[in-house]
Structure formats: C-alpha cells, structure tokens
Design a protein around this motif. Structure first.
Motif, PDB file in Angstrom:
ATOM      1  N   VAL A 131       0.947  -1.030   0.049  1.00 19.38           N
ATOM      2  CA  VAL A 131       0.059  -0.125  -0.056  1.00 19.38           C
ATOM      3  C   VAL A 131       0.951   1.278  -0.092  1.00 19.38           C
ATOM      4  O   VAL A 131       1.820   1.316   0.802  1.00 19.38           O
ATOM      5  N   HIS A 132       0.703   2.150  -1.089  1.00 21.96           N
ATOM      6  CA  HIS A 132       1.591   3.160  -1.110  1.00 21.96           C
ATOM      7  C   HIS A 132       1.028   4.633  -0.855  1.00 21.96           C
ATOM      8  O   HIS A 132      -0.044   4.630  -0.502  1.00 21.96           O
ATOM      9  N   GLY A 133       1.657   5.605  -1.044  1.00 20.43           N
ATOM     10  CA  GLY A 133       1.178   6.942  -0.921  1.00 20.43           C
ATOM     11  C   GLY A 133       1.166   7.227   0.801  1.00 20.43           C
ATOM     12  O   GLY A 133       1.703   6.440   1.646  1.00 20.43           O
ATOM     13  N   GLY A 134       0.583   8.308   0.980  1.00 15.02           N
ATOM     14  CA  GLY A 134       0.446   8.772   2.420  1.00 15.02           C
ATOM     15  C   GLY A 134      -0.345   7.491   3.191  1.00 15.02           C
ATOM     16  O   GLY A 134      -0.004   7.358   4.309  1.00 15.02           O
ATOM     17  N   PHE A 135      -1.550   7.228   2.639  1.00 22.04           N
ATOM     18  CA  PHE A 135      -2.263   5.927   3.457  1.00 22.04           C
ATOM     19  C   PHE A 135      -1.338   5.039   3.646  1.00 22.04           C
ATOM     20  O   PHE A 135      -1.383   4.436   5.047  1.00 22.04           O
ATOM     21  N   GLY A 136      -0.603   4.449   2.667  1.00 20.04           N
ATOM     22  CA  GLY A 136       0.465   3.344   2.822  1.00 20.04           C
ATOM     23  C   GLY A 136       1.299   3.583   4.209  1.00 20.04           C
ATOM     24  O   GLY A 136       1.326   2.757   4.761  1.00 20.04           O
ATOM     25  N   ILE A 137       1.891   4.794   4.053  1.00 14.56           N
ATOM     26  CA  ILE A 137       2.854   5.018   5.079  1.00 14.56           C
ATOM     27  C   ILE A 137       2.107   4.913   6.465  1.00 14.56           C
ATOM     28  O   ILE A 137       2.729   4.582   7.671  1.00 14.56           O
ATOM     29  N   MET A 138       0.926   5.451   6.441  1.00 18.28           N
ATOM     30  CA  MET A 138       0.200   5.500   8.014  1.00 18.28           C
ATOM     31  C   MET A 138      -0.392   4.119   8.235  1.00 18.28           C
ATOM     32  O   MET A 138      -0.415   3.872   9.393  1.00 18.28           O
ATOM     33  N   ILE A 139      -0.956   3.448   7.283  1.00 15.05           N
ATOM     34  CA  ILE A 139      -1.745   2.246   7.776  1.00 15.05           C
ATOM     35  C   ILE A 139      -1.135   1.230   8.468  1.00 15.05           C
ATOM     36  O   ILE A 139      -1.582   0.391   9.085  1.00 15.05           O
ATOM     37  N   ASP A 140       0.322   0.912   7.865  1.00 12.81           N
ATOM     38  CA  ASP A 140       0.982  -0.028   8.806  1.00 12.81           C
ATOM     39  C   ASP A 140       1.172   0.222  10.055  1.00 12.81           C
ATOM     40  O   ASP A 140       1.055  -0.684  11.149  1.00 12.81           O
ATOM     41  N   ASP A 141       1.233   1.584  10.492  1.00 14.04           N
ATOM     42  CA  ASP A 141       1.542   1.908  11.805  1.00 14.04           C
ATOM     43  C   ASP A 141       0.312   1.976  12.406  1.00 14.04           C
ATOM     44  O   ASP A 141       0.129   1.692  13.768  1.00 14.04           O
ATOM     45  N   VAL A 142      -0.917   2.044  12.066  1.00 14.57           N
ATOM     46  CA  VAL A 142      -2.193   2.055  12.481  1.00 14.57           C
ATOM     47  C   VAL A 142      -2.320   0.463  12.990  1.00 14.57           C
ATOM     48  O   VAL A 142      -2.889   0.274  14.017  1.00 14.57           O
ATOM     49  N   LEU A 143      -2.022  -0.180  11.922  1.00 10.22           N
ATOM     50  CA  LEU A 143      -2.384  -1.649  12.491  1.00 10.22           C
ATOM     51  C   LEU A 143      -1.427  -2.360  13.347  1.00 10.22           C
ATOM     52  O   LEU A 143      -1.756  -3.023  14.395  1.00 10.22           O
ATOM     53  N   ALA A 144       0.064  -1.742  13.328  1.00 10.04           N
ATOM     54  CA  ALA A 144       0.948  -2.065  14.620  1.00 10.04           C
ATOM     55  C   ALA A 144       0.269  -1.549  15.889  1.00 10.04           C
ATOM     56  O   ALA A 144       0.446  -2.141  16.986  1.00 10.04           O
ATOM     57  N   GLY A 145      -0.351  -0.198  15.859  1.00  5.76           N
ATOM     58  CA  GLY A 145      -1.000   0.407  17.011  1.00  5.76           C
ATOM     59  C   GLY A 145      -2.141  -0.648  17.643  1.00  5.76           C
ATOM     60  O   GLY A 145      -2.386  -0.658  18.808  1.00  5.76           O
ATOM     61  N   VAL A 146      -3.049  -1.249  16.571  1.00  4.92           N
ATOM     62  CA  VAL A 146      -4.298  -1.795  17.110  1.00  4.92           C
ATOM     63  C   VAL A 146      -3.551  -3.124  17.596  1.00  4.92           C
ATOM     64  O   VAL A 146      -4.270  -3.771  18.704  1.00  4.92           O
ATOM     65  N   MET A 147      -2.464  -4.096  17.201  1.00  6.80           N
ATOM     66  CA  MET A 147      -1.989  -5.187  17.738  1.00  6.80           C
ATOM     67  C   MET A 147      -1.342  -5.010  19.052  1.00  6.80           C
ATOM     68  O   MET A 147      -1.424  -5.628  19.825  1.00  6.80           O
ATOM     69  N   ALA A 148      -0.619  -3.683  19.041  1.00 11.37           N
ATOM     70  CA  ALA A 148      -0.200  -3.357  20.459  1.00 11.37           C
ATOM     71  C   ALA A 148      -1.294  -2.906  21.580  1.00 11.37           C
ATOM     72  O   ALA A 148      -0.864  -3.246  22.713  1.00 11.37           O
ATOM     73  N   LEU A 149      -2.166  -2.383  21.176  1.00 18.39           N
ATOM     74  CA  LEU A 149      -3.550  -2.030  21.906  1.00 18.39           C
ATOM     75  C   LEU A 149      -3.971  -3.391  22.335  1.00 18.39           C
ATOM     76  O   LEU A 149      -4.339  -3.478  23.587  1.00 18.39           O
ATOM     77  N   ALA A 150      -4.123  -4.472  21.470  1.00 14.11           N
ATOM     78  CA  ALA A 150      -4.608  -5.695  21.958  1.00 14.11           C
ATOM     79  C   ALA A 150      -3.783  -6.407  22.901  1.00 14.11           C
ATOM     80  O   ALA A 150      -4.166  -6.950  23.925  1.00 14.11           O
ATOM     81  N   CYS A 151      -2.591  -6.280  22.730  1.00 14.53           N
ATOM     82  CA  CYS A 151      -1.762  -6.714  23.787  1.00 14.53           C
ATOM     83  C   CYS A 151      -1.580  -5.783  25.064  1.00 14.53           C
ATOM     84  O   CYS A 151      -1.549  -6.659  26.392  1.00 14.53           O
ATOM     85  N   MET A 152      -1.869  -4.643  25.191  1.00 13.09           N
ATOM     86  CA  MET A 152      -2.218  -3.958  26.301  1.00 13.09           C
ATOM     87  C   MET A 152      -3.228  -4.266  27.148  1.00 13.09           C
ATOM     88  O   MET A 152      -3.193  -4.274  28.201  1.00 13.09           O
ATOM     89  N   ASN A 153      -4.357  -4.519  26.057  1.00 16.83           N
ATOM     90  CA  ASN A 153      -5.648  -5.137  26.778  1.00 16.83           C
ATOM     91  C   ASN A 153      -5.410  -6.506  27.615  1.00 16.83           C
ATOM     92  O   ASN A 153      -5.919  -6.646  28.544  1.00 16.83           O
ATOM     93  N   VAL A 154      -4.610  -7.346  26.851  1.00 15.85           N
ATOM     94  CA  VAL A 154      -4.542  -8.912  27.435  1.00 15.85           C
ATOM     95  C   VAL A 154      -3.727  -8.545  28.741  1.00 15.85           C
ATOM     96  O   VAL A 154      -4.187  -9.067  29.781  1.00 15.85           O
ATOM     97  N   CYS A 155      -2.651  -7.515  28.882  1.00 13.61           N
ATOM     98  CA  CYS A 155      -1.843  -7.553  30.049  1.00 13.61           C
ATOM     99  C   CYS A 155      -2.877  -6.891  31.061  1.00 13.61           C
ATOM    100  O   CYS A 155      -2.692  -7.266  32.356  1.00 13.61           O
ATOM    101  N   TYR A 156      -3.614  -5.903  30.726  1.00 10.73           N
ATOM    102  CA  TYR A 156      -4.376  -5.526  31.637  1.00 10.73           C
ATOM    103  C   TYR A 156      -5.493  -6.486  32.311  1.00 10.73           C
ATOM    104  O   TYR A 156      -5.563  -6.284  33.752  1.00 10.73           O
ATOM    105  N   TRP A 157      -5.994  -7.010  31.577  1.00 13.73           N
ATOM    106  CA  TRP A 157      -6.980  -8.162  32.270  1.00 13.73           C
ATOM    107  C   TRP A 157      -6.440  -9.172  32.846  1.00 13.73           C
ATOM    108  O   TRP A 157      -6.865  -9.873  33.850  1.00 13.73           O
ATOM    109  N   TRP A 158      -5.115  -9.599  32.521  1.00 12.91           N
ATOM    110  CA  TRP A 158      -4.149 -10.438  33.075  1.00 12.91           C
ATOM    111  C   TRP A 158      -3.897 -10.294  34.455  1.00 12.91           C
ATOM    112  O   TRP A 158      -3.904 -10.839  35.382  1.00 12.91           O
ATOM    113  N   TRP A 159      -3.631  -8.624  34.809  1.00 16.47           N
ATOM    114  CA  TRP A 159      -2.860  -8.365  35.731  1.00 16.47           C
ATOM    115  C   TRP A 159      -4.021  -7.853  36.782  1.00 16.47           C
ATOM    116  O   TRP A 159      -3.959  -7.458  37.953  1.00 16.47           O
ATOM    117  N   LEU A 160      -5.392  -7.996  36.141  1.00 23.80           N
ATOM    118  CA  LEU A 160      -6.413  -7.399  37.275  1.00 23.80           C
ATOM    119  C   LEU A 160      -6.756  -8.810  38.348  1.00 23.80           C
ATOM    120  O   LEU A 160      -6.727  -9.764  38.282  1.00 23.80           O
TER     121      LEU A 160
END
Length: 160
Positions: A131-160
C-alpha cells in the motif's frame, strides 16, 4: 528537499516539520523510536480528553497524517523516508486508547508498539510493502498500534 533533510529545511516547511515529528525524525539512529518518544508527552496531553474526544483526535491526526506523509514523501522523492514519523505518533496513540494511568502503561505501550512497528508481522509487513502513498505510510503503523493495543488489553485483564 533531498533525502537528507536538515533541521532548518524542516522548519522552513511546516508540512515536513510535522511529518518529521517536530524534528525527531532527524535522529541518526532509530528515528521511528525517537518519534515514538516525542509522541509520549503529546499522548499525556491527549489522555486528558474524554474517550470520545480522544478517538476523534485520532481520526483527525490520521487524516492529517495521510496528507503530511504523502506530501513530504513526494517532495523528498522517497516513499516512506525513515525520518517521516507522524505515523509513529498516531500508531502509539492508538496503542494507548483507554490505557490505565501510570508510567508502567506508558512504557509498556511504547515497547509493544515498537515491537510491532519494527518486526512488522503479517499483515503489517504486507501493508507496508503493497500500500503506497500517504495512506500506505500511515496504515501499517495504525495496524501495529491496534495489535499493540490488543496486547495492552491482554496485560490489563491478566493483571486484574
């Protein structure tokens, strides 16, 4: 602008200044990490917003980022120059959606986001390559952020 931007060159062009994360993308080593570090104090300001406003700010910074990254990469003649770090800002802020308060969570989000952004597991790598252009530059980091967010939520629920 050449593929070796300077601080004064960035300051002269506000679009490039923003795309390069207020100059953090000029770091000679690990500019994406430097950009993510600069995203932290901005996150701390954003985190004071109610969730709805925070999410609206993410949508706006994503849309603005598509333009900033596209314009800067075209001006430089380099697709996704390593110094373009606005995408890291937005990716980190996605990681931190509704994160608990405290430096542990700020740092954990930083680590998770950097892992996904650097390693680029599927489908992040596929998006980065296809995926190219400005959208391509942004979208892989958006998905990395979503995956990292999922990990954050797993950690949160595990530590509760």
């Amino acid at each position: 602008m050449s593929s070796s931007p300077t601080f004064s060159g960035l300051v002269a062009k506000p679009v490039h200044w923003l795309a390069f994360g207020f100059g953090s993308g000029l770091s000679p080593k690990a500019p994406g990490t430097a950009g993510t570090v600069v995203a932290i104090p901005l996150y701390l300001l954003l985190a004071m917003l109610p969730l709805g406003w925070y999410l609206l700010a993410l949508v706006v910074t994503f849309i603005v980022g598509v333009y900033l990254c596209d314009k800067t990469s075209k001006d430089m003649g380099v697709h996704d120059h390593p110094g373009i770090v606005w995408d890291e800002f937005v990716g980190y802020w996605i990681t931190m959606i509704a994160a608990p308060a405290g430096w542990l969570w700020v740092l954990l989000g930083f680590v998770f986001f950097r892992i996904f952004d650097v390693l680029k597991p599927w489908p992040i790598r596929w998006l980065d390559e296809h995926v190219h252009g400005g959208f391509g530059i942004m979208i892989d980091d958006v998905l990395a952020g979503v995956m990292a967010l999922a990990c954050m939520n797993v950690c949160y629920w595990w530590w509760l």
